[in-house]
Design an enzyme around this catalytic site. Structure first.
Site, PDB file in Angstrom:
ATOM      1  N   HIS A  46       0.831  -1.206   0.000  1.00  0.00           N
ATOM      2  CA  HIS A  46       0.000   0.000   0.000  1.00  0.00           C
ATOM      3  C   HIS A  46       0.868   1.260   0.000  1.00  0.00           C
ATOM      4  O   HIS A  46       0.632   2.214  -0.758  1.00  0.00           O
ATOM      5  CB  HIS A  46      -0.902  -0.028   1.233  1.00  0.00           C
ATOM      6  CG  HIS A  46      -1.886   1.100   1.282  1.00  0.00           C
ATOM      7  ND1 HIS A  46      -2.960   1.182   0.429  1.00  0.00           N
ATOM      8  CD2 HIS A  46      -1.927   2.217   2.056  1.00  0.00           C
ATOM      9  CE1 HIS A  46      -3.634   2.281   0.677  1.00  0.00           C
ATOM     10  NE2 HIS A  46      -3.041   2.936   1.660  1.00  0.00           N
ATOM     11  N   GLU A  68      -2.238  -5.580  -4.568  1.00  0.00           N
ATOM     12  CA  GLU A  68      -2.864  -5.213  -3.300  1.00  0.00           C
ATOM     13  C   GLU A  68      -4.287  -5.790  -3.215  1.00  0.00           C
ATOM     14  O   GLU A  68      -4.715  -6.251  -2.152  1.00  0.00           O
ATOM     15  CB  GLU A  68      -2.913  -3.684  -3.217  1.00  0.00           C
ATOM     16  CG  GLU A  68      -3.145  -3.143  -1.835  1.00  0.00           C
ATOM     17  CD  GLU A  68      -3.259  -1.629  -1.892  1.00  0.00           C
ATOM     18  OE1 GLU A  68      -2.552  -0.985  -1.148  1.00  0.00           O
ATOM     19  OE2 GLU A  68      -4.070  -1.110  -2.688  1.00  0.00           O
ATOM     20  N   ASN A 402      26.087 -23.342  -6.159  1.00  0.00           N
ATOM     21  CA  ASN A 402      26.888 -24.553  -6.256  1.00  0.00           C
ATOM     22  C   ASN A 402      26.478 -25.564  -5.189  1.00  0.00           C
ATOM     23  O   ASN A 402      26.346 -26.760  -5.455  1.00  0.00           O
ATOM     24  CB  ASN A 402      28.361 -24.174  -6.037  1.00  0.00           C
ATOM     25  CG  ASN A 402      29.217 -24.767  -7.125  1.00  0.00           C
ATOM     26  OD1 ASN A 402      29.010 -25.906  -7.490  1.00  0.00           O
ATOM     27  ND2 ASN A 402      30.149 -23.989  -7.635  1.00  0.00           N
TER      28      ASN A 402
END
Length: 667
Positions: A46, A68, A402
């Site tokens: 918001h 929202e 990795n």
């Protein structure tokens, strides 16, 4: 008001909110029933929407508005969180991040949001089939984001009987000088009422940053037919759509028609506003300010000059033996030492800034690789110099990828070896002395020693005879050899060994070290040792012939002397016996080709600086030792690049320039 003055603040705060949304989304994924987390995400979204709207980034505001809406349904229990919804929200956050990055790099913050917006709308309404054709239409059809002032103006105007209209004006596709035509529309509209807002913004319309249409929000006493008739008469206007909007912008009217359900929402909003207010109060109490990192760099550079002058004054005071000057210099030294500590502290940043991005990365990779993994982060409050923080991110990304790709087994493989299906990757940071240590560990299958050795022999990195004498750590360090890999299958995510040489080079360029420990079946640990700061370091000044060099303290083990008789030759390499170890010697005058002088020192007795890197030692042969000193590290600039064994230069108290030796390159 020049919004550019607030752009930097907008970008910084947007990034903070995005980081917060990312963090909370990860928490929500593991605790999907916790509405407090959804409220937290909603608040950040918001605020972000409001800021974007105020700054005129309407696309960004509109996209955040769609997200929202979904969050609103979640927090009011009208939707249940699923993996698919989480994926769409994460995708939306990624898009918003790209838009903010675009704005940061001087762009207009526009992205193709069609797919994400369609997905968000489908979540809100599963029957929604309308496809949004382009990101521009999102802005055009989205609701206006009103600030407090505009909402008040509308509220007061509707009380006095004025109407609110949303007007979409489309120009002819062949229209030239569209901004002039838009100006004429504005002029006509202002004669009919009061313009509240436009999409895109007036500035963007003036700069012709729109396709063929734009939307107005205006207050007027006239009817929609009168407005349509006035605007459609402007030449080259193809279409005018006038929609009267009632009540929705007026908070009071919305309240009057509130239902029981909306009262619940209001209650949540009041609670949210209360929390927002508390956060605001907390922020008000904060005594910290934002400082541009460039200004801190500039301050550090100026202080570095002061340190050099302090050294010069100290030397003059010792030569002149004036007690008053000596006392003043001593006082100045105390003050500047405190000042140095203060400035260095100001530059210290928590590694949290780097670590924050990894939970999301690990989550996405785990889904891609179909592995179950938990990332444990410890010591994120540990502080490092900003310069190091900026550089350490990429090596850590590589090590983590990795570890997940090649270190951890799949859930099935782990179950077959009586391990829990969910693997663990740990990222740990802690400070010890003048160094910060970072460890990346996994509880996977570990490194196959024999496989590494065979590959090293095959690639002629080591001979078969040498291979038999290597310790486990020496074998694992072979992974850092250029282009070395033991991966059976090279993926686009990582390969165990592929790129580790780059990681090592980066760590060493920061004055750090990296080593590996591994236990077959139990996983691997990559240890990284980093200096706290790179700007001002303690160094030992040494002389070779007439030249002075600086060797950083953090790599020196000891300084010793040796007779010519103690130096022997082993396989063509000159060595000495030092504390039970055979230490190869490096003659600095030969490496750097220092020209001999007539006043050559007695070569019978040689000074040797023992330096260490990991488990290996080297002896740097010099002529004499000047003494230890705090020095300021200066770059050699763009003209002197790739100089062997030199990492920079410093200016001594007597004004001479001394080169700084990078002893890591002797190994």
């Amino acid at each position: 008001m020049d919004l550019n003055n607030y752009l930097e603040m907008f970008i910084e705060e947007s990034k903070e909110h995005l980081q917060s949304i990312n963090d909370e989304l990860l928490k929500l994924e593991s605790d999907s029933t916790n509405t407090a987390i959804v409220n937290e995400i909603f608040r950040s979204a918001h605020t972000l929407k409001g800021m974007a709207g105020s700054m005129g980034f309407d696309d960004l505001a509109s996209l955040t508005h769609e997200m929202e809406n979904v969050l609103d349904l979640l927090r009011n229990s009208k939707l249940t969180i699923t993996s698919e919804i989480m994926d769409v929200i994460f995708k939306c956050v990624d898009l918003i991040e790209r838009m903010v990055d675009s704005i940061e790099s001087g762009g207009d913050g526009k992205e193709n949001v069609t797919e994400v917006v369609t997905q968000l709308k489908k979540i809100q309404n599963p029957n929604h089939t309308e496809l949004v054709s382009a990101s521009r239409e999102v802005a055009a059809t989205a609701e206006f984001v009103l600030d407090e002032f505009q909402a008040t103006v509308i509220s007061e105007a509707t009380k006095s009987g004025m109407n609110i209209y949303q007007i979409k004006v489309s120009l002819d596709t062949n229209c030239v000088m569209k901004s002039i035509r838009a100006y004429l529309v504005f002029q006509a509209a202002e004669e009919l009422g009061e313009l509240i807002q436009t999409i895109p913004t007036v500035e963007q319309i003036e700069e012709e940053k729109f396709e063929d249409s734009f939307t107005l929000l205006m207050l007027s006493e006239r009817s929609s037919q009168e407005i349509h008739a006035a605007l459609i008469n402007v030449s080259e206007v193809r279409e005018v759509i006038v929609d009267e909007r009632t009540g929705i912008e007026n908070p009071e009217m919305a309240n009057s028609s509130a239902t029981v359900e909306s009262e619940k929402v209001e209650s949540v909003n009041r609670q949210q506003n209360k929390e927002d207010s508390n956060v605001a109060k907390k922020k008000q109490r904060s005594k910290s300010i934002r400082v541009d990192i460039d200004k801190l760099d500039q301050l550090m550079n100026l202080f570095s000059e002061l340190i050099i002058d302090r050294g010069r004054l100290d030397q003059i005071a010792r030569k002149s033996q004036l007690s008053e000057l000596t006392e003043t210099v001593e006082h100045m030294t105390r003050i500047s030492t405190d000042l140095q500590g203060l400035i260095l502290n100001m530059r210290m940043v928590q590694v949290e800034q780097v670590f924050n991005r990894f939970p999301r990365m690990i989550r996405d990779l785990a889904k891609e690789l179909n592995k179950k993994v938990q990332l444990v982060i410890e010591g994120s409050e540990t502080e490092l110099d900003r310069t190091v923080i900026d550089e350490i991110g990429d090596p850590l990304v590589h090590l983590l990828r990795n570890a997940l790709d090649h270190g951890l087994e799949t859930a099935e493989e782990r179950a077959a070896t009586n391990k829990v299906e969910e693997g663990t990757i740990s990222l740990k940071a802690y400070q010890s002395g003048n160094h910060v240590f970072i460890e990346v560990s996994d509880d996977g299958k570990g490194i196959n020693r024999e496989k590494v050795l065979n590959k090293a022999i095959e690639r002629a990195v080591v001979s078969e005879a040498e291979a038999k004498t290597l310790t486990d750590q020496q074998v694992y360090s072979l992974l850092f050899s250029s282009g070395f890999s033991t991966a059976d299958k090279i993926s686009d995510i990582s390969g165990r060994g592929v790129g580790l040489d780059v990681v090592k080079t980066k760590i060493e360029s920061l004055g750090g070290l990296i080593t590996i420990d591994s236990t077959p079946g139990n996983g691997s640990v990559f240890h990284i040792q980093l200096p706290l700061t790179l700007s001002i370091i303690y160094a030992m000044l040494v002389k070779v012939e007439e030249e002075t060099f600086a060797i950083p303290f953090n790599s020196i083990v000891e300084i010793t002397t040796a007779d010519e008789n103690q130096v022997t030759t082993l396989q063509g390499q000159k060595v000495i016996q030092f504390r039970g170890q055979v230490v190869p010697l490096v003659f600095l005058n030969e490496v750097l080709q220092v020209p001999p002088t007539n006043a050559s020192v007695d070569k019978q007795q040689q000074f040797i600086v023992i330096v260490r890197k990991g488990n290996q030692s080297r002896g740097i042969v010099i002529d004499s030792v000047v003494g230890q000193q705090e020095i300021v590290l200066k770059s050699l600039g763009g003209y002197l690049t790739n100089l062997p064994v030199i990492s920079g230069a410093t200016i001594l108290g007597n004004g001479q320039v001394a080169l700084i030796i990078d002893s890591n390159q002797f190994f």
